[in-house]
Design a protein around this motif. Sequence first.
Motif, mmCIF file in Angstrom:
data_model
loop_
_atom_site.group_PDB
_atom_site.id
_atom_site.type_symbol
_atom_site.label_atom_id
_atom_site.label_comp_id
_atom_site.label_asym_id
_atom_site.label_seq_id
_atom_site.Cartn_x
_atom_site.Cartn_y
_atom_site.Cartn_z
ATOM 1 N N ASN A 226 -10.959 -13.609 3.821
ATOM 2 C CA ASN A 226 -12.103 -14.279 4.084
ATOM 3 C C ASN A 226 -12.388 -15.104 2.580
ATOM 4 O OD1 ASN A 226 -12.250 -13.771 6.693
ATOM 5 N ND2 ASN A 226 -13.341 -12.006 6.334
ATOM 6 N N THR A 227 -12.636 -14.168 1.586
ATOM 7 C CA THR A 227 -13.132 -14.813 0.187
ATOM 8 C C THR A 227 -11.906 -15.022 -0.785
ATOM 9 O OG1 THR A 227 -13.191 -12.160 -0.750
ATOM 10 C CG2 THR A 227 -15.011 -13.263 0.505
ATOM 11 N N GLY A 228 -10.692 -14.463 -0.500
ATOM 12 C CA GLY A 228 -9.492 -14.698 -1.366
ATOM 13 C C GLY A 228 -9.718 -13.605 -2.710
ATOM 14 N N LYS A 229 -10.768 -12.897 -2.819
ATOM 15 C CA LYS A 229 -11.054 -11.946 -3.856
ATOM 16 C C LYS A 229 -10.031 -10.737 -3.836
ATOM 17 C CE LYS A 229 -14.475 -14.498 -5.263
ATOM 18 N NZ LYS A 229 -14.480 -15.139 -6.544
ATOM 19 N N GLY A 230 -9.665 -10.201 -4.973
ATOM 20 C CA GLY A 230 -9.139 -8.902 -5.070
ATOM 21 C C GLY A 230 -9.583 -7.797 -4.828
ATOM 22 N N ILE A 231 -9.404 -6.832 -3.830
ATOM 23 C CA ILE A 231 -10.515 -5.720 -3.485
ATOM 24 C C ILE A 231 -9.864 -4.393 -3.931
ATOM 25 C CG2 ILE A 231 -11.696 -6.947 -1.789
ATOM 26 C CD1 ILE A 231 -9.751 -6.010 0.313
ATOM 27 N N CYS A 232 -8.452 -4.392 -4.031
ATOM 28 C CA CYS A 232 -7.892 -2.922 -4.123
ATOM 29 C C CYS A 232 -6.370 -3.054 -4.711
ATOM 30 C CB CYS A 232 -7.834 -2.334 -2.491
ATOM 31 S SG CYS A 232 -7.145 -0.591 -2.710
ATOM 32 N N VAL A 233 -6.322 -2.353 -5.622
ATOM 33 C CA VAL A 233 -4.986 -2.046 -6.055
ATOM 34 C C VAL A 233 -4.295 -1.135 -5.565
ATOM 35 C CG1 VAL A 233 -3.659 -1.268 -8.154
ATOM 36 C CG2 VAL A 233 -5.880 -2.750 -8.570
ATOM 37 N N ILE A 234 -2.971 -1.314 -5.119
ATOM 38 C CA ILE A 234 -2.171 -0.457 -4.250
ATOM 39 C C ILE A 234 -0.975 -0.086 -5.014
ATOM 40 C CG2 ILE A 234 -3.145 -1.498 -2.027
ATOM 41 C CD1 ILE A 234 -0.504 -2.987 -1.601
ATOM 42 N N ASP A 235 0.062 0.708 -4.531
ATOM 43 C CA ASP A 235 1.236 1.015 -4.924
ATOM 44 C C ASP A 235 1.024 1.742 -6.098
ATOM 45 O OD1 ASP A 235 3.793 1.559 -5.310
ATOM 46 O OD2 ASP A 235 4.596 -0.408 -5.553
ATOM 47 N N LEU A 236 0.546 2.903 -6.091
ATOM 48 C CA LEU A 236 0.175 3.958 -7.221
ATOM 49 C C LEU A 236 1.307 4.966 -7.519
ATOM 50 C CD1 LEU A 236 -3.564 4.492 -6.375
ATOM 51 C CD2 LEU A 236 -2.534 2.754 -7.583
ATOM 52 N N ASP A 237 2.483 4.612 -6.837
ATOM 53 C CA ASP A 237 3.524 5.768 -7.033
ATOM 54 C C ASP A 237 3.950 5.902 -8.728
ATOM 55 O OD1 ASP A 237 3.709 6.020 -4.530
ATOM 56 O OD2 ASP A 237 5.355 4.776 -4.171
ATOM 57 N N THR A 238 3.518 4.521 -9.455
ATOM 58 C CA THR A 238 4.194 4.753 -10.953
ATOM 59 C C THR A 238 2.907 5.044 -11.838
ATOM 60 O OG1 THR A 238 4.379 2.429 -10.871
ATOM 61 C CG2 THR A 238 6.370 3.479 -10.652
ATOM 62 N N VAL A 239 1.856 5.461 -11.227
ATOM 63 C CA VAL A 239 0.635 5.696 -12.062
ATOM 64 C C VAL A 239 0.985 6.763 -12.980
ATOM 65 C CG1 VAL A 239 -1.525 6.685 -12.006
ATOM 66 C CG2 VAL A 239 -1.084 4.904 -10.606
ATOM 67 N N MET A 240 0.869 6.554 -14.633
ATOM 68 C CA MET A 240 1.304 7.561 -15.452
ATOM 69 C C MET A 240 0.366 7.441 -16.402
ATOM 70 S SD MET A 240 5.520 7.621 -15.446
ATOM 71 C CE MET A 240 5.659 5.893 -15.103
ATOM 72 N N PRO A 241 0.473 8.077 -17.723
ATOM 73 C CA PRO A 241 -0.357 8.074 -18.814
ATOM 74 C C PRO A 241 0.308 6.884 -19.513
ATOM 75 C CG PRO A 241 0.286 10.440 -18.649
ATOM 76 C CD PRO A 241 0.996 9.511 -17.426
ATOM 77 N N GLY A 242 -0.260 6.128 -20.341
ATOM 78 C CA GLY A 242 0.409 5.024 -21.227
ATOM 79 C C GLY A 242 -0.642 4.087 -21.638
ATOM 80 N N SER A 243 -0.489 2.846 -21.545
ATOM 81 C CA SER A 243 -1.242 1.831 -22.340
ATOM 82 C C SER A 243 -1.532 0.721 -21.455
ATOM 83 C CB SER A 243 -0.801 1.237 -23.562
ATOM 84 O OG SER A 243 -1.521 0.363 -24.061
ATOM 85 N N LEU A 244 -2.858 0.175 -21.528
ATOM 86 C CA LEU A 244 -3.342 -0.838 -20.527
ATOM 87 C C LEU A 244 -2.405 -2.204 -21.134
ATOM 88 C CD1 LEU A 244 -4.973 -3.009 -22.255
ATOM 89 C CD2 LEU A 244 -6.989 -1.495 -21.953
ATOM 90 N N LEU A 245 -1.684 -2.325 -22.402
ATOM 91 C CA LEU A 245 -0.933 -3.184 -22.922
ATOM 92 C C LEU A 245 0.325 -3.193 -21.874
ATOM 93 C CD1 LEU A 245 -1.214 -2.480 -26.524
ATOM 94 C CD2 LEU A 245 -2.398 -4.326 -25.188
ATOM 95 N N TYR A 246 0.796 -2.136 -21.392
ATOM 96 C CA TYR A 246 1.856 -2.310 -20.645
ATOM 97 C C TYR A 246 1.544 -3.056 -19.368
ATOM 98 C CZ TYR A 246 3.735 1.826 -23.313
ATOM 99 O OH TYR A 246 4.206 2.792 -24.253
#
Length: 363
Positions: A226-246
Motif C-alpha cells: 500500500n505504501t511502497g515503503k521497505g518494511i523487512c529485510v529478508i534472505d538472511l542466509d549470508t548474514v555474517m560478521p563483516g563491514s557495513l561497507l560491504y
Amino acid sequence: MMEFDLKHISEMFDMEGEYVSGSPYGEGHINSTFLIQTTKDKYILQKINGSVFFSPEEVMDNVVKVTEFLKKKILSSGGDVTRETLLVIPAKDGHGYVKTEDGEYYRVYLFIDDAVSYQVVEKPEDFYNAAVAFGKFQNMLSDFDADSLNETIKNFHNTVTRYADFEKAVADNKSGKADSVRAEIDFAMAHKKYAPIIVDGIAEGRIPLRVTHNDTKLNNVMMDKNTGKGICVIDLDTVMPGSLLYDFGDSIRFGTNPAAEDEKDLSKVYCDLTLFEEYVKGFLSELGDKITDEEAELLPISAIIMTLECGIRFLGDHLNGDVYFKIHRENHNLDRARTQFKMVADMEEKFDRMKEIVCKYTK
C-alpha cells in the motif's frame, strides 16, 4: 516434493492451525520455497540448499540470533514483529530447523502479508526505500555482537583473498584463455591497490566489525503493497560478521547500473548518480550517528571495491573454465566481468561527485 511430504514436514514445526495446503512460491534460485496455508495462518517453508550452504546448522544459528535480537528491538520501539523482521517458527523439538532422515534441512518463517519484493529498480523511490530498510537493519543491529556469528562462508568479502584466488586463476589458466583477455587481466591488476582498504581497516580496528547481510539486492527487501515503503529485510542466509561497507558497496554495484549484469554493449553500463544519491540519502537517514566518520568517508570507495571484487570473481571463473557461476552462452562470465570493470572505471571518473553526495548527507 509431493503434497504429502509438505504436510509431513510442516507438521514438524510449531505452526498454528492445521495444515491445509502447500505450493511452490517465489522466484528464488537457491533454496526450494513453498507457501504453506494452515487453518490459522500462512507460512514460508524452505528446504535449505545443502550444495550451497555446507553448514545449515550454523546458517540457522546466525538467522535465529539476528532475528531474535531484531524482534526485541522492534517490540521495544512499539513496532510490528510480524512484518518488520523474519520470524523463525521453531520446530517442535525447539530447534530453528528440522533435519530429516535423508539429511535434508528445512525451516519455516511466518508469511508477511500485503508485501512484495521487486527484482529490478523501476523507479528511484524503490531504491531509496530499499536503502532505508537496509539502513534501519544496520541501525538496529549496531550493538549486536558480530563476533557471536558464524562465518558460514569463509573470506566471503575478503578482497585480498579474492585477489589471491584471481592471480592463481591467471597463473593456472585452465581454460587457456588468458592471452585473449590480457586487457581485462591488466585492468584488474592495475586496481589491486583497492583490495586491502576494508580488510585492513577491520583488522586494525578502524572499521567496526558489524553484522553484514552480504546480499543487499533490491529483491531482499519486502515492500508494503500500500505504501511502497521497505518494511523487512529478508534472505538472511549470508548474514555474517563483516563491514557495513560491504553491504553498501554491493547495493551500489547492483542497483545503480541501469543495464543487465551481463550486458555486452558497455555503453549502456554506468553508475547512475541519481540512484546513488537516493541510496545514500535513504541509508544514512536511518543509520544516523551509528555510522563512524571513517565508514562514512569510505562509502564511495566501497562501491568501487565491491564492484571490482565481483569483476575479478567473474574473470577468474572465466579463466578457470566456468566452474562456479552458471553460464548460458560462450564467454558469459567474461561479459559479466567487463560490465563490472566498466562500472569501476565510471565510478572512478565520478568519484569526486560521489564523495560530495556522501558529504551532503553526513553533515
